[in-house]
Write a protein that holds these residues in place. Structure first.
Motif, PDB file in Angstrom:
ATOM      1  N   ASP A  31       0.836  -1.199   0.000  1.00  0.00           N
ATOM      2  CA  ASP A  31       0.000   0.000   0.000  1.00  0.00           C
ATOM      3  C   ASP A  31       0.874   1.253   0.000  1.00  0.00           C
ATOM      4  O   ASP A  31       0.600   2.208  -0.734  1.00  0.00           O
ATOM      5  CB  ASP A  31      -0.930  -0.005   1.215  1.00  0.00           C
ATOM      6  CG  ASP A  31      -1.852   1.189   1.220  1.00  0.00           C
ATOM      7  OD1 ASP A  31      -2.564   1.396   0.217  1.00  0.00           O
ATOM      8  OD2 ASP A  31      -1.856   1.933   2.230  1.00  0.00           O
ATOM      9  N   ARG A  34       2.217   1.766  -3.463  1.00  0.00           N
ATOM     10  CA  ARG A  34       1.181   2.308  -4.363  1.00  0.00           C
ATOM     11  C   ARG A  34       0.978   3.794  -4.117  1.00  0.00           C
ATOM     12  O   ARG A  34       0.856   4.583  -5.060  1.00  0.00           O
ATOM     13  CB  ARG A  34      -0.141   1.566  -4.171  1.00  0.00           C
ATOM     14  CG  ARG A  34      -0.232   0.246  -4.913  1.00  0.00           C
ATOM     15  CD  ARG A  34      -1.651  -0.314  -4.914  1.00  0.00           C
ATOM     16  NE  ARG A  34      -2.182  -0.544  -3.576  1.00  0.00           N
ATOM     17  CZ  ARG A  34      -1.942  -1.632  -2.857  1.00  0.00           C
ATOM     18  NH1 ARG A  34      -1.191  -2.602  -3.326  1.00  0.00           N
ATOM     19  NH2 ARG A  34      -2.459  -1.767  -1.654  1.00  0.00           N
ATOM     20  N   ARG A  35       0.946   4.172  -2.854  1.00  0.00           N
ATOM     21  CA  ARG A  35       0.750   5.593  -2.517  1.00  0.00           C
ATOM     22  C   ARG A  35       1.924   6.421  -3.000  1.00  0.00           C
ATOM     23  O   ARG A  35       1.738   7.511  -3.547  1.00  0.00           O
ATOM     24  CB  ARG A  35       0.561   5.753  -1.015  1.00  0.00           C
ATOM     25  CG  ARG A  35      -0.753   5.174  -0.523  1.00  0.00           C
ATOM     26  CD  ARG A  35      -0.846   5.250   0.964  1.00  0.00           C
ATOM     27  NE  ARG A  35      -1.120   6.635   1.316  1.00  0.00           N
ATOM     28  CZ  ARG A  35      -1.916   6.990   2.295  1.00  0.00           C
ATOM     29  NH1 ARG A  35      -2.514   6.084   3.029  1.00  0.00           N
ATOM     30  NH2 ARG A  35      -2.128   8.259   2.554  1.00  0.00           N
ATOM     31  N   ASP A  37       3.966   5.686  -5.488  1.00  0.00           N
ATOM     32  CA  ASP A  37       3.890   5.749  -6.949  1.00  0.00           C
ATOM     33  C   ASP A  37       2.875   6.799  -7.388  1.00  0.00           C
ATOM     34  O   ASP A  37       3.127   7.575  -8.309  1.00  0.00           O
ATOM     35  CB  ASP A  37       3.513   4.384  -7.529  1.00  0.00           C
ATOM     36  CG  ASP A  37       4.625   3.355  -7.407  1.00  0.00           C
ATOM     37  OD1 ASP A  37       5.782   3.729  -7.112  1.00  0.00           O
ATOM     38  OD2 ASP A  37       4.323   2.148  -7.583  1.00  0.00           O
ATOM     39  N   ARG A  38       1.732   6.829  -6.712  1.00  0.00           N
ATOM     40  CA  ARG A  38       0.679   7.791  -7.059  1.00  0.00           C
ATOM     41  C   ARG A  38       1.145   9.225  -6.853  1.00  0.00           C
ATOM     42  O   ARG A  38       0.999  10.061  -7.741  1.00  0.00           O
ATOM     43  CB  ARG A  38      -0.564   7.521  -6.204  1.00  0.00           C
ATOM     44  CG  ARG A  38      -1.702   8.485  -6.457  1.00  0.00           C
ATOM     45  CD  ARG A  38      -2.872   8.223  -5.484  1.00  0.00           C
ATOM     46  NE  ARG A  38      -3.654   9.418  -5.351  1.00  0.00           N
ATOM     47  CZ  ARG A  38      -3.411  10.401  -4.495  1.00  0.00           C
ATOM     48  NH1 ARG A  38      -2.419  10.333  -3.646  1.00  0.00           N
ATOM     49  NH2 ARG A  38      -4.194  11.464  -4.438  1.00  0.00           N
TER      50      ARG A  38
END
Length: 132
Positions: A31, A34-35, A37-38
């Motif tokens: 998670d 992903r954060r 990367d975002r």
């Protein structure tokens, strides 16, 4: 001496708990990745949006400068969260992305800007003069 019958069940429960803990750690790491990367995708545009506005002389500019200075040097420039309520919605979105990016990135955000240190120093002077 024999092992009481309950020992295998205790051992099994401990293994299951350890497995669940490790699984939760892996999910948390995924998670976080992903954060990161975002915000690494959205961050540069959001930062540039705030910088463009911060270079103006409006109330919006003032609040954007204060946010950028808080990220640059929080102890010297604390940020009152109510400032987020008075800026336009698109600036709120940009500010939240930049705050999250600053939390996750391994670099200082001003390093992503051309002459970022000089720019932050200029904002520092503008805001210091405004506090007199």
């Amino acid at each position: 001496m024999t092992t009481p019958p309950s020992m295998p069940r205790v051992t099994q429960r401990l293994r299951e708990r350890n497995h669940k803990t490790l699984e939760a750690m892996y999910l948390a790491e995924a998670d976080a990745k992903r954060r990161l990367d975002r915000v690494e995708q959205l961050g540069p545009a959001a930062l540039n949006r705030l910088v463009r506005v911060a270079q103006g002389d409006s109330g919006q500019s003032h609040h954007c400068r204060r946010l950028l200075l808080a990220i640059y040097n929080g102890p010297e420039w604390p940020f009152e969260l109510t400032r987020l309520r008075v800026i336009d919605r698109d600036l709120q979105d940009a500010a939240l992305v930049v705050i999250e990016w600053a939390t996750y990135t391994g670099r200082e955000l001003h390093e992503y800007l051309p002459n970022g240190d000089g720019l932050m120093q200029r904002f520092w002077l503008i805001e210091t003069r405004g506090e007199d």
